[in-house]
Design an enzyme around this catalytic site. Structure first.
Site, mmCIF file in Angstrom:
data_model
loop_
_atom_site.group_PDB
_atom_site.id
_atom_site.type_symbol
_atom_site.label_atom_id
_atom_site.label_comp_id
_atom_site.label_asym_id
_atom_site.label_seq_id
_atom_site.Cartn_x
_atom_site.Cartn_y
_atom_site.Cartn_z
ATOM 1 C CD GLN A 1 -19.119 56.112 15.525
ATOM 2 O OE1 GLN A 1 -19.312 56.725 16.578
ATOM 3 N NE2 GLN A 1 -18.188 56.477 14.660
ATOM 4 C CE LYS B 1 -14.366 55.645 14.841
ATOM 5 N NZ LYS B 1 -14.442 56.963 14.228
ATOM 6 C CG ASP C 1 -18.060 48.875 12.065
ATOM 7 O OD1 ASP C 1 -17.593 49.297 13.139
ATOM 8 O OD2 ASP C 1 -18.034 49.527 11.010
ATOM 9 C CB CYS D 1 -16.047 57.071 5.719
ATOM 10 S SG CYS D 1 -14.505 57.955 5.766
ATOM 11 C CG HIS E 1 -16.810 53.712 8.054
ATOM 12 N ND1 HIS E 1 -15.591 53.423 7.492
ATOM 13 C CD2 HIS E 1 -16.670 54.930 8.643
ATOM 14 C CE1 HIS E 1 -14.748 54.415 7.731
ATOM 15 N NE2 HIS E 1 -15.378 55.347 8.419
HETATM 16 N N1 PMP Z 1 -16.925 51.854 11.060
HETATM 17 C C1 PMP Z 1 -17.549 52.911 11.575
HETATM 18 C C2 PMP Z 1 -19.017 52.842 11.840
HETATM 19 C C3 PMP Z 1 -16.823 54.067 11.896
HETATM 20 O O1 PMP Z 1 -17.463 55.130 12.420
HETATM 21 C C4 PMP Z 1 -15.438 54.103 11.652
HETATM 22 C C5 PMP Z 1 -14.620 55.352 11.951
HETATM 23 N N2 PMP Z 1 -15.231 56.538 11.551
HETATM 24 C C6 PMP Z 1 -14.833 52.960 11.121
HETATM 25 C C7 PMP Z 1 -15.602 51.863 10.834
HETATM 26 C C8 PMP Z 1 -13.358 52.917 10.875
HETATM 27 O O2 PMP Z 1 -12.682 53.013 12.094
HETATM 28 P P1 PMP Z 1 -11.118 53.283 12.146
HETATM 29 O O3 PMP Z 1 -10.860 54.449 11.250
HETATM 30 O O4 PMP Z 1 -10.849 53.571 13.576
HETATM 31 O O5 PMP Z 1 -10.450 52.045 11.654
#
Ligand code: PMP
Length: 414
Positions: free
Chosen positions: A211, A234, A208, A372, A131
């Site tokens: 998910q 999430k 990270d 993203c 991401h």
């Molecule tokens: N890493 C991953 C794999 C994500 O799916 C996301 C959110 N889509 C993020 C990082 C960023 O998370 P947040 O916007 O809650 O900080």
């Protein structure tokens, strides 16, 4: 992780759905089908109630006050920390830092650990499926320090090429930062092996968990990761709060990330000393209400039982995948052997944005675009996908509605 048969009857999905008031509504005259759980999950009443109970019953700033409300708020806030410690199986509560979410956690590590430890010529490894939150902070650090960002390639199924990863590792590797479960592909990465190999060359590893935390049982001691992060939103919790886990000895050696109230022991104009862990990393008044509600979210998910629900989710994924594969010109993006309930796809001659608009007309909420993960989309040779992400509260009948709506939309667009 697709299971053909699942003990469907052991889970009362209709009962679970009653906990989510938002699901009981019509969108564009149709029953809402919410398949955008990878972007954010909906919140059960237990979580919503925890937020209103705080504001209605004991709103106060924490840690500093000695009056009744302040003490009640402080103990509820710290109760979440204790719950997170157990949830992740961390060794101590000092290892649990509250942040705004995964993005802030990664920025914290890059700015504090990274700026303190990374020198010119050092290497940081990420993967193709990261991401943007797990790319950009490291790029910024590399730019500042003259360090080098290396990227683990993936195959067509969306799986990391482990041998290529091993080739990237060397004594120059200082940090490996990797996603446990890809938000765009659903791939579950072999993080335990990734961590072990990184440790063999002396690098620290950040996972990270944006998910993975709602789908998999997480044991940070067993994984042996140095940092692990997740966002509450999430995980059926509120937005604006997340967690950074770090090993105590590493966190102790890291300088503070932000300065201000709460993170200090003593301040004078000549010298300031810093607070103990975890407060050293929690400057300013935190997001008290949502942190308290995170405990309600974890209690909720723990009561349902992640592993039992995973079986159900896998059945939904298998069912949805088999239906999708019957659609002419549809290509799945992300066919890893080990994956969670995320179905990402492109369809020949159909733009994903047009598809999403038509699906929305039928009350079906899916996510479209690059998720993203622009470098991943470039690797797959596409601009974006349509992504349906399921959670525990979904029903097979909703997948039928989604597939019907999809077929109808494709007919209109082709
Ligand atoms: N890493 C991953 C794999 C994500 O799916 C996301 C959110 N889509 C993020 C990082 C960023 O998370 P947040 O916007 O809650 O900080």
């Amino acid at each position: 992780m697709i299971t053909e048969t699942a003990p469907y009857t052991t889970i009362d999905i209709d009962q679970i759905r009653l906990d989510f008031p938002i699901l009981n509504q019509k969108v564009n005259g149709k029953q809402l089908v919410y398949f955008d759980n990878a972007a954010t999950t909906q919140k059960p009443s237990q979580v919503i109630d925890a937020i209103s109970e705080y504001y209605e019953g004991y709103n106060a700033n924490i840690h500093r006050g000695i009056h009744h409300l302040a003490e009640k708020a402080t103990s509820a806030y710290e109760a979440t920390r204790a719950t997170v410690k157990t949830f992740l199986n961390a060794k101590s509560i000092e290892e649990i830092i509250f942040t705004r979410g995964v993005t802030e956690s990664i920025n914290l590590v890059a700015n504090s650990y990274g700026r303190h430890n990374i020198r010119s010529g050092d290497e940081i490894i990420i993967s193709t499926m990261e991401h943007h939150s797990n790319i950009v902070p490291w790029q910024m650090l590399c730019e500042e320090k003259g360090a080098i960002l290396k990227v683990i390639p993936i195959n067509e199924q969306g799986e990391i090429l482990f041998d290529e990863y091993l080739k990237l590792l060397s004594s120059r590797t200082k940090i490996v930062s990797i996603v446990y479960v890809s938000n765009a592909l659903g791939t579950i990465n072999p993080v335990k092996d990734i961590i072990e190999a990184a440790h063999n060359v002396g690098a620290v590893v950040l996972i990270d968990g944006a998910q993975s935390t709602s789908h998999l049982d997480i044991d940070v001691q067993d994984l042996d990761c140095d940092f692990y992060t997740f966002s509450a939103h999430k995980l059926y919790g509120p937005t604006g709060v997340g967690v950074l886990y770090g090993k105590k000895n590493i966190l102790n050696d890291m300088p503070p990330y932000q300065g201000g109230g709460e993170m200090i022991k003593e301040v004078s104009f000549t010298k300031t000393t810093y607070n103990e862990l975890p407060y050293k990393f929690e400057a300013g008044t935190p997001n008290i209400a949502d942190t308290i509600a995170l405990k309600a979210a974890i209690d909720y998910i723990s009561k349902l039982g992640k592993s039992t629900l995973a079986v159900y989710e896998n059945e939904l994924l298998a069912y949805c995948t088999s239906q999708l594969l019957e659609i002419n010109g549809l290509r799945l993006i992300g066919e890893a052997d080990q994956k969670v309930s995320i179905a990402s796809f492109v369809i020949d001659g159909v733009h994903h944005q047009d598809l999403a608009i038509l699906l929305d007309g039928d009350g079906v909420a899916v996510r479209t675009g690059h998720h993203c993960t622009q470098p991943l989309m470039a690797r797959m040779g596409i601009l974006g996908t349509t992504r349906a992400s399921f959670s525990k509260k979904k029903k097979k009948s909703e997948i039928d509605l989604f597939i019907n709506s999809l077929n109808k939309a494709i007919k209109m667009l082709k």
